[in-house]
Structures are given as structure tokens and as C-alpha cells.
Design an enzyme around this catalytic site. Structure first.
Site, PDB file in Angstrom:
ATOM      1  N   TRP A  64     -38.039 -57.658 -33.559  1.00 33.56           N
ATOM      2  CA  TRP A  64     -38.346 -58.389 -32.314  1.00 33.56           C
ATOM      3  C   TRP A  64     -38.100 -59.885 -32.519  1.00 33.56           C
ATOM      4  CZ3 TRP A  64     -40.717 -53.883 -33.642  1.00 33.56           C
ATOM      5  CH2 TRP A  64     -40.863 -52.906 -32.653  1.00 33.56           C
ATOM      6  N   CYS A  84     -39.173 -50.871 -28.478  1.00 33.69           N
ATOM      7  CA  CYS A  84     -39.955 -49.696 -28.058  1.00 33.69           C
ATOM      8  C   CYS A  84     -39.159 -48.637 -27.293  1.00 33.69           C
ATOM      9  CB  CYS A  84     -41.193 -50.111 -27.278  1.00 33.69           C
ATOM     10  SG  CYS A  84     -40.853 -50.809 -25.659  1.00 33.69           S
ATOM     11  N   HIS A 129     -44.376 -51.278 -22.216  1.00 35.71           N
ATOM     12  CA  HIS A 129     -44.269 -50.607 -23.509  1.00 35.71           C
ATOM     13  C   HIS A 129     -43.942 -49.144 -23.238  1.00 35.71           C
ATOM     14  CE1 HIS A 129     -44.642 -49.352 -27.534  1.00 35.71           C
ATOM     15  NE2 HIS A 129     -45.814 -48.793 -27.409  1.00 35.71           N
ATOM     16  N   ASP A 146     -46.262 -42.017 -30.125  1.00 33.68           N
ATOM     17  CA  ASP A 146     -45.580 -43.312 -30.068  1.00 33.68           C
ATOM     18  C   ASP A 146     -44.987 -43.613 -31.432  1.00 33.68           C
ATOM     19  OD1 ASP A 146     -44.777 -45.921 -29.657  1.00 33.68           O
ATOM     20  OD2 ASP A 146     -46.672 -46.579 -28.773  1.00 33.68           O
ATOM     21  N   TYR A 152     -40.145 -59.348 -23.570  1.00 29.87           N
ATOM     22  CA  TYR A 152     -41.037 -58.347 -22.972  1.00 29.87           C
ATOM     23  C   TYR A 152     -42.323 -58.153 -23.751  1.00 29.87           C
ATOM     24  CZ  TYR A 152     -40.210 -54.377 -26.167  1.00 29.87           C
ATOM     25  OH  TYR A 152     -40.179 -53.533 -27.249  1.00 29.87           O
TER      26      TYR A 152
END
Length: 708
Positions: free
Chosen positions: A234, A269, A328, A351, A538
Site C-alpha cells: 500500500w 484488498c 474493504h 478475508d 482508499y
């Protein structure tokens, strides 16, 4: 001695009857030579024998899984047509005899371990091992006795067999769907999933049960502790690999991983969720991508996210451990939870984005969605974490320096902004389905209060003390337990804040925004307004501060006042072009009513808009016959798009292709063509995506039907 006396029976050939079996088992789309079948359902095989079969002959089909298949461990099934059933719940029968040809019907147990089996046939002392003797056994949502059974055929088509779809992104204020190719049937994807099953070190017994399988896969799709499929990044710098925004689907990622056995660079994600959906559907577990807007990342399980603002109203993201992501994406998988009390079957959240460790490993779930809704957060796995992602409160604090010390003032608490518009692709349609009601009761309802009380009693909140990185200066005045449900505060002035954009936000044009204050009660009000505008990724990371406004406004009685904010392109374009992530425009407003000392906050994130790509191609095409597909894009923006690339992919039509378009000036039209040769029948989709330094998210998809 002649062969007719009952000796020396040999098998001379096996036909796996692949085309017949694979249609019945819904596995005909897998691009693999081997037989692929689903557990708990009969499949047939034809043996060719050296002579006619006699009642005295001994013949057994032996299916083994794992390194050393053994009957005692339940990893070797030795099936004899004369015996009714194997102790492991498999059975076999003679379907028909025709001279030296014998068709056998085999049914595996609906609880059989999923994976790659090898087959040999024993006759007397002879063992026949066919070439290519691996058979893949998958979970079976069509079988009533399988724990992943899904009753609805349209849902099975969507959640197991659909190899394309949409993943929702953007912000709660501007949602859009990213087309994604799951591609679970493509070349070597099934082998890659089998490799992951082996790599997971699950015991063969655990492979019977989708709970440990989905938990293991949520860990293996990220590379954090087990050199799994994808490395998350990220940072905004992706020079060593592929920027997360460039992927069109899971196929290239899984193929590359299977080939190199090394993590693929890079994921965020939605990429993790897209790949995990592919793995789940490939193994036969119904799965969908789920997007949660304003998703809380609450690191200390107190159902609260603290947001710190400076005296100008700009967020101080470096101070907080917690964060709110604009969106997410995770996954829901469908199964019966035999390990939980009754009532928690159905969708389970998993996840694979590496956020928090669960029992020491980066993985999350399976967590019953029903348990999240009911606030039963003590059930395994990770239900507290998922609960807070959709239910935390946002608490805003203004931080000022007073005599060299930080002074914290609590501005407001927002109980309704987290966990909104929870989205997935609708069954059988290319549109968004809102599934918020599966995760939570309506805001402010009696059931929501009860669910919140239940959850809070298990989570044991530490009270409303902000968790700044320098906690010594934190205020203690607000300690005490979390209020159960706070209604949106409407004070004596009845003040409301709204934030809007006057026109679509186009890169290269001025951003025209406005903050509106509305008073709805009689009286005269003096309002101090602070407004700030940022470019953020984001995950809530601020990439640039674009400006602030500070005004004192007088409102008389029921009145409203609009304060415009205009941001010129030269203020934001440089940041937009230099950061490799998709960015959103965030506006935060704080209003203080002097007469009543009431404080309000409002925050929105708005996405940029772009001109479309159009696709020109026929509606139908013939198998193995060429057709042309053209992609057209006109740059209607007031900005040159530097080193533009057009990425296109069509499963079963052509391999992924990239067109380098160079710099595309305002007004220029680009047209790229690709020649496709369809290799499979049915509806196929083509995805195209345009990327440049300024834009990362223009994409389009179009369907074509391939006929004989």
C-alpha cells in the site's frame, strides 16, 4: 492352462468417460485432461478386461490420496463391486457388463477429503495403473449431504460456476464495479489450488471440512507468513512488480505463482478477494466478493475508531492506530457450520488481506455472518474483528497545542457512518446487490440495540479514551462505557451539514465542492465552520492537503447557507499523476454553534469520473472462427494522459494483451483491435482497462455468445 479357468484376469484399459461424467458433475469447463468430479455423486468408468468377468474373480478399484495411502487412515479406498460399501462411505457397483467391457459406477463419500486421488485396479495379484491416473475430487454444492450444499440452481451458477464478475469499489458516496476475471477453469488453476492444499499442511482429515480449508486458504492467498500467493503493498510505489490497480483478474496471478512458487507482486484488498474467490470456486465452495464501505479497522477491539483533526480541520493520520478504509473487500463462503451451535449456517466471512493476525497467522474467518448480525462475537473465527469492521463508531477529536501540551477536544461521535452499502454482485445479473441487511439490523432498531449490547458485553470496551500514539496526554474525562446507540445529535438549532460536488470531478478540471449548513429551528445562530479537502487513498492515507476554509456564518431561524470550495487542477494534478494508487477527494467539515456550544462533523469521499471505453464486436461468433474486437477511447479530459496502456483479456477468446498508446492529448481518439479465436462455447466476456499516470480505473466489459 487356458485363461478360461479363472486365473490371470487383467485390466487392459480404462476409459474415464470424461465427457459424460464432467457434464453431470458440472466440471466440464475445467481446462485439464484429468477427470474432475464432485464428492457424494456417482461417476462411471469403463474397464476393458483380458476376458469375461466371472463370479469368482477378485477385482478392486483402489483410490488413494496423499503420500502413502492407507486403508487404516481412510486415505485408501479399496472398492470391490461385490461388497456394498467401503467403511469410509464410498461405494461401487457394476453398472453394465458387455463381454470384456465392464462399466462401473463409483460414488465417493459426501465427506471425503477433497484433493487429488490416484487410481489403480487390482485383479488377483495383478495391479493395473492407467496413464494419467490422477482424479480430482471437489466439494459438491449440488449434493444434499455435502456441508457446502446450496439449494438454489441460479446461486450455484453464480457462486460456483461464474468465472467473471464485478468487485465493488470507490466510496460510499460514489460506488463503481470493477470487472474481474475469476477464471477458475483456466489452464493450471486447478493444479495451483491443489498445490495450495498440499502447502497448507492440513491433515487429510481436515480436508473433509470447508472450515479448516477456507481458513487455510485465507492465510495462503497472502504471502505474509507462508510465502503464499500475493504480497500486499500500500506504499504507492510498485516499481518492483505490478501495481494492484493493473490486474484484470486472478488467472495471471495464480499461473505465475504456480510456475515460480514465489509470491506475486502486488496485491491490495480487492485483488486478495478476487484471487480467494477463484480458489474457493475452483475447489467447489460457493463464494462471493463482499465490499464494505467505510470499513473500520479497529485495532484494539473497543468498537471505536478515533479520528484526530488539527486546528484547521485536517486529519492527523499519523496519530491514530485505528483507520477507516473507504472500502474493504473480503469474501463470503457458503457452508453448514457443524462446529458451531445451531443457527449459524450459511454465509461465512473470510478475508485474505493481511490486516491482523489470527492465532498468530495473517488470516481471517470463517466467521458466521449471522453471528455478526446477532452480536454473538465470541464464536470462532475472528467474529469480533469482522463485527467492528461493520459496526464501530467514529469519534472525532480536535488536537491543539496549549502551553506545549496536546489538548484533545471531543467534537462528535458518528454511530451510523461505518459499515454501509455492503455490496456484492447480484445473482445472474451484472448489477450491485446490497447485502447490508445480512450483516446488520437497521440502524437504530430495537434488534440493533440488542445486538450491540450483546457484542459490547463480550468485547468489554475500554471506554471512550482516545488512543493516540502519545497516550500520556490523552484526556480521561470521557472514560466510561460505550453508549449503546447514540441517535444522530440534532441540537436546539437543528443544524445539519451536507457536503456535495457541484459537478462531476474530472481530472484536469477544477473541483467544485460545497458545504451546506441548514438550521431548522427558530432563533439566530452563529456558526464557526472549518472545512478541509484532501486527496486520499482508499485506506484513508492522506496523499495531499488541497485546502482549508474557515468562516463564521450567521443563520436566522430556518435557513441554509452554502459555502463553496473550489480547487484548481494545478493544486492536485501533480499528486494524482505521481501516486500509483487510485485516489479519492475527501472533504471534512466541522461546525460549532456558538450559542449552544454544539459541535458537528461531516465527512465524505468522492471519486473522480472518467470518459468511457467503448467496445465494438459482434454479439455472437462461431467456435474456432476469428472475429475482430475493437476498443475506442476519446480523451475528453483537460489533461494529457501520459504513457497510456490498454489492457485487455477475454477468457476462452485470447490471452491477455497490452497496447502501448503513448501520451494521449486532450481530444485524441485511440482505437485498438484484437483478433479473437473462440475455443469454448457459451457466453464469454471481454474486459478492457485503460491505465495512465493520471487514471487507474477506467474499465469496461462486454459479452459475446460463442455458438457451434
Amino acid at each position: 492352462m487356458s485363461d478360461n479357468t479363472g486365473t490371470g484376469l487383467k485390466v487392459t484399459g480404462i476409459d474415464f468417460l470424461k465427457s459424460r461424467n464432467s457434464v453431470l458433475h458440472h466440471t466440464d469447463a475445467y481446462d485439464i485432461e484429468n477427470l474432475v468430479v464432485r464428492r457424494g455423486q456417482a461417476f462411471q468408468m469403463q474397464l476393458t478386461l483380458s476376458r469375461d468377468l466371472k463370479p469368482t474373480d477378485k477385482l478392486s478399484m483402489r483410490f488413494g490420496i496423499g503420500e502413502k495411502p492407507m486403508k487404516t487412515r481412510g486415505t485408501l479406498m479399496s472398492l470391490n463391486p461385490k461388497k456394498e460399501q467401503d467403511p469410509n462411505g464410498w461405494h461401487i457397483s457394476v453398472f453394465k457388463m458387455n463381454g470384456k467391457q465392464c462399466v462401473l459406477s463409483v460414488t465417493s463419500s459426501p465427506r471425503a477429503p477433497v484433493g487429488k486421488y490416484t487410481l489403480n485396479v487390482k485383479t488377483g495379484t495383478n495391479i493395473y495403473q492407467p496413464q494419467n491416473n490422477a482424479i480430482y475430487l471437489l466439494f459438491n454444492p449440488w449434493c444434499k449431504d455435502d456441508v457446502v450444499f446450496l439449494a438454489d440452481e441460479a446461486q450455484r451458477k453464480e457462486y460456483v460456476l461464474n468465472d467473471t464478475g464485478y468487485i465493488y469499489a470507490g466510496s460510499a458516496f460514489s460506488i463503481y464495479g470493477k470487472p474481474w476475471n475469476f477464471g477458475q477453469f483456466e489452464d493450471s488453476i486447478l493444479e495451483a489450488c491443489m498445490y495450495l492444499l498440499d502447502k497448507s499442511n492440513l491433515k487429510l482429515n481436515e480436508r473433509r471440512d470447508p472450515v479448516p480449508v477456507t481458513r487455510a486458504m485465507s492465510a495462503l492467498v497472502n504471502a505474509n507468513d507462508d510465502s503464499g500467493v500475493l504480497l500486499g503493498n500500500w506504499s504507492g510505489n510498485y516499481s518492483k512488480g505490478t501495481p494492484p490497480t493493473d490486474w484484470l483478474g486472478s488467472v495471471l496471478i495464480l499461473q505465475k505463482y504456480y510456475k515460480t512458487k514465489k509470491p506475486v507482486l502486488y496485491g491490495q484488498c480487492w485483488v486478495f478477494a478476487g484471487v480467494l474467490t477463484t480458489v474457493m470456486r475452483c475447489l467447489g465452495i460457493p463464494s462471493r466478493c463482499v465490499t464494505n464501505f467505510n470499513s473500520a479497522h479497529d485495532t484494539n477491539d473497543n468498537l471505536r475508531v478515533d479520528i484526530y483533526l488539527n486546528a484547521s480541520g485536517e486529519p492527523l493520520t499519523s496519530m491514530s492506530f485505528d483507520s477507516v478504509w473507504n472500502f474493504h473487500v473480503w469474501n463470503d463462503v457458503w457452508m453448514k457450520r457443524t462446529d458451531l451451535p445451531n443457527g449459524f449456517d450459511g454465509w461465512q466471512a473470510i478475508d485474505s488481506t493481511p490486516q491482523e493476525q489470527s492465532q498468530g497467522i495473517f488470516r481471517c474467518g470463517p466467521c458466521s455472518v449471522k453471528a455478526v448480525k446477532d452480536g454473538v462475537v465470541y464464536l470462532p473465527f475472528d467474529s469480533r474483528f469482522v463485527y467492528s469492521e461493520v459496526n464501530a463508531d467514529e469519534v472525532y477529536w480536535v488536537v491543539k497545542e496549549v502551553n506545549g501540551k496536546k489538548k484533545y477536544t471531543k467534537v462528535s461521535t458518528d454511530t451510523r457512518s461505518i459499515g454501509v452499502n455492503i455490496s456484492t454482485k447480484a445473482v445472474g445479473e451484472n448489477k450491485r446487490e446490497d447485502i447490508t441487511a445480512e450483516y446488520k439490523f437497521p440502524e437504530g432498531s430495537k434488534q440493533e440495540r440488542l445486538s450491540m449490547e450483546k457484542a459490547t458485553s463480550f468485547i468489554n470496551p475500554s471506554g471512550l479514551v482516545p488512543r493516540a500514539r502519545s497516550t500520556s496526554a490523552g484526556p480521561m474525562a470521557d472514560a466510561g462505557s460505550k453508549p449503546v446507540v447514540q441517535q444522530e445529535a440534532i441540537s436546539k438549532s437543528g443544524l445539519r451539514l451536507e457536503i456535495s460536488n457541484k459537478a462531476a470531478l474530472y481530472p484536469g478540471s477544477p473541483l467544485e465542492l460545497a458545504i451546506t449548513m441548514k438550521a431548522s429551528a427558530p432563533g439566530s445562530w452563529t456558526i464557526n465552520l472549518l472545512g478541509s479537502c484532501q486527496l486520499q487513498s482508499y485506506t484513508g492515507k492522506i496523499e495531499a492537503n488541497l485546502g482549508c476554509i474557515k468562516e463564521t456564518v450567521k443563520l436566522e431561524g430556518k435557513a441554509e447557507r452554502e459555502i463553496p470550495m473550489k480547487i484548481e487542477p494545478d493544486v492536485y494534478m501533480k499528486t494524482l499523476a505521481s501516486v500509483e494508487d487510485e485516489l479519492l477527494v475527501q472533504v471534512i467539515a466541522i461546525a460549532e454553534v456558538q450559542e449552544t456550544d454544539d459541535k458537528f462533523t461531516k465527512e465524505v469521499a468522492i471519486g473522480f469520473e472518467y470518459p468511457p471505453i467503448t467496445v465494438e464486436m459482434p454479439e455472437t461468433a462461431k467456435l474456432n472462427q476469428d472475429f475482430t474486437c475493437a476498443f475506442i477511447f476519446k480523451n475528453k479530459l483537460n489533461a494529457t494522459l501520459d504513457n497510456c496502456k490498454l489492457l485487455v483479456e477475454g477468457l476462452g477468446l485470447f490471452k491477455i494483451a497490452t497496447f502501448d498508446e503513448g501520451d494521449v492529448e486532450p481530444g485524441r481518439i485511440i482505437k485498438s483491435e484484437i483478433i479473437c479465436k473462440p475455443t469454448r462455447l457459451g457466453e464469454k466476456k471481454i474486459i478492457a482497462k485503460l491505465i495512465s499516470n493520471v487514471i487507474k480505473t477506467i474499465s469496461v466489459e462486454k459479452s459475446i455468445t460463442i455458438v457451434e
